[in-house]
Write an enzyme that holds these catalytic residues in place. Structure first.
Site, PDB file in Angstrom:
ATOM      1  CB  SER A 132     -58.593 -10.562  -2.353  1.00  0.00           C
ATOM      2  OG  SER A 132     -59.020  -9.224  -2.443  1.00  0.00           O
ATOM      3  CE  LYS A 152     -63.342 -14.528  -1.314  1.00  0.00           C
ATOM      4  NZ  LYS A 152     -63.389 -13.264  -0.602  1.00  0.00           N
ATOM      5  CG  HIS A 208     -58.692 -14.245  -0.516  1.00  0.00           C
ATOM      6  ND1 HIS A 208     -58.923 -15.020  -1.629  1.00  0.00           N
ATOM      7  CD2 HIS A 208     -59.473 -13.151  -0.662  1.00  0.00           C
ATOM      8  CE1 HIS A 208     -59.778 -14.419  -2.423  1.00  0.00           C
ATOM      9  NE2 HIS A 208     -60.142 -13.274  -1.853  1.00  0.00           N
TER      10      HIS A 208
HETATM   11  C1  LIG Z   1     -64.296 -12.221  -0.559  1.00  0.00           C
HETATM   12  C2  LIG Z   1     -64.029 -11.368   0.593  1.00  0.00           C
HETATM   13  C3  LIG Z   1     -65.075 -10.989   1.445  1.00  0.00           C
HETATM   14  C4  LIG Z   1     -66.513 -11.334   1.158  1.00  0.00           C
HETATM   15  O1  LIG Z   1     -66.799 -12.661   1.453  1.00  0.00           O
HETATM   16  P1  LIG Z   1     -68.164 -13.286   0.931  1.00  0.00           P
HETATM   17  O2  LIG Z   1     -68.384 -14.449   1.834  1.00  0.00           O
HETATM   18  O3  LIG Z   1     -67.973 -13.671  -0.489  1.00  0.00           O
HETATM   19  O4  LIG Z   1     -69.218 -12.243   1.090  1.00  0.00           O
HETATM   20  C5  LIG Z   1     -64.765 -10.235   2.551  1.00  0.00           C
HETATM   21  N1  LIG Z   1     -63.492  -9.846   2.816  1.00  0.00           N
HETATM   22  C6  LIG Z   1     -62.475 -10.190   2.014  1.00  0.00           C
HETATM   23  C7  LIG Z   1     -61.086  -9.760   2.368  1.00  0.00           C
HETATM   24  C8  LIG Z   1     -62.704 -10.954   0.873  1.00  0.00           C
HETATM   25  O5  LIG Z   1     -61.686 -11.287   0.081  1.00  0.00           O
END
Ligand SMILES: *Cc1c(COP(=O)(O)O)cnc(C)c1O
Length: 394
Positions: free
Chosen positions: A182, A241, A210
């Protein structure tokens, strides 16, 4: 004042002096290409709203209908009385979308990792994890009590080395990697990683937070991107996301999913996702399955933006996805850069330690299908102006 709490103020002061204190901006509008932030209309360059679904009329409509039909709250954890028809429908739809046997949903991607990892490994086991994995993977690993062995970022060769070195010292092994990283926007070499884990008979899990809705055919994720269907044991994802809503998912074979329904602690001990959220997620799957238009537009936008940033002389790291880091080095410069961009009506937040390593502070631009070409041009113009003013480019 309590003397025993003085240390907190001292810690906060130290953060402020180091340029590492999070100053949190407040939105006065829905997500989109443009936002009202702290009362000012600005171009949005930092949401994870890749496909512009967070305020999409079809998702909003689906949420409203679910509110009318199922109310606001789930009323219980999934395993007692919180599983509604909607939850099962979303799980079925996600399994089909990902091309796997089954899926289980959680309240967030973070809780999906906290559920999955401790359910798969324990004290007698070992975890092989990429050194740059997401915080929720790190926390899931710690919670599991398994021994944690890091391997060099995105290096299948180093993974091979650490698994070989530890062979015979554990009951079960699990390799975990982010799909898309990310902070840098690079991809895990999942095909090479699979070759290694398969050779050593170690389980493989990818967190594609992502990647879902972004990479693979029509946004089907990194497993689809590499054509590894049926080979990666556990795919973790998020609905917060590209899907534009909130929630997490684990997809895999039916046995693993059944096991998580028995042993995934956030499934058993934290209430279910709300009906409105779940219905909006289903509407997002509908949209992704009906057309690749949004995903295609996202990639066109990302390629255009990155090419011009590079041409202007910015260091955009080694991203191969719409995540575009603008590498600036020290945290105070990244903070100042972000501040100047805001003056130019562009919202692009700085990221410093502990989100990224010390000395690797950056602004991370998140390109979206919601951006028009003129939005991107306006953002590029601001980067050019601020970059020259602060001596980052010539
Ligand atoms: C954003 C993210 C999460 C967390 O996801 P949420 O639904 O916002 O809790 C988990 N793993 C990765 C790799 C992320 O980028």
């Amino acid at each position: 004042m309590n003397k025993r709490l003085d240390w907190i103020q001292e810690e906060i002061n130290a953060l402020k002096e180091g340029g590492l204190y999070n100053r949190i901006r407040t939105l006065g509008s829905p997500q989109g290409a443009w936002l009202i932030v702290d009362g000012k209309r600005v171009l949005n360059f930092c949401s994870n709203n890749y496909l512009g679904l967070a305020n999409h009329p079809k998702l909003v409509e689906a949420a409203k209908e679910a509110l009318q039909k199922f109310g606001v709250g789930p009323g219980a954890v999934r395993s007692i009385a919180g599983t509604m028809e909607l939850h099962l429908e979303l799980e079925k739809r996600m399994a089909k979308f990902k091309g796997v046997e089954a899926a289980i949903t959680f309240q967030s991607g973070f809780s999906a990792n906290l559920a999955a990892i401790p359910a798969l490994v324990g004290k007698e086991d070992v975890l092989f994890t990429d050194e740059l994995n997401h915080a929720s993977i790190i926390d899931g690993c710690r919670l599991s009590g398994a021994r944690i062995v890091k391997y060099a970022h995105a290096s299948a060769a180093d993974l091979d080395r650490v698994i070989t070195e530890n062979s015979g010292t554990y009951r079960r092994g699990l390799t975990i990697t982010d799909g898309v990283f990310s902070m840098d926007g690079d991809l895990a070499p999942l095909d090479e990683i699979y070759e290694i884990t398969n050779k050593h008979e170690v389980m493989l899990m990818v967190d594609d937070a992502h990647g879902e809705g972004v990479v693979g055919r029509g946004g089907r994720g990194i497993v689809d991107h590499f054509g590894l269907h049926g080979k990666v044991d556990v795919e973790v994802g998020t609905f917060s996301k590209a899907f534009g809503v909130m929630g997490g998912v684990v997809a895999g074979n039916a046995n693993i999913i059944d096991w998580l329904r028995q042993r995934g602690r956030p499934f058993l001990f934290s209430s279910a996702a709300t009906p409105a959220d779940v219905a909006a997620c289903i509407a997002a799957v509908d949209l992704l399955e009906s057309s690749t238009e949004l995903v295609d537009h996202l990639w066109d936008n990302a390629k255009y933006f990155k090419a011009i940033m590079k041409e202007m002389g910015f260091d955009t790291g080694h991203s191969t996805t719409p995540i575009t880091p603008i590498m600036l080095g020290e945290a105070p410069l990244a903070q100042q850069f972000s501040h100047e961009m805001f003056e130019e009506s562009v919202f692009a937040m700085p990221l410093g330690f502990p989100t990224v390593p010390k000395g690797k502070a950056r602004i991370r631009v998140m390109i979206s299908a919601a951006h028009s070409k003129s939005d991107l041009d306006q953002g590029l113009e601001a980067f050019s102006k601020v970059g020259r003013k602060l001596g980052v480019i010539e």
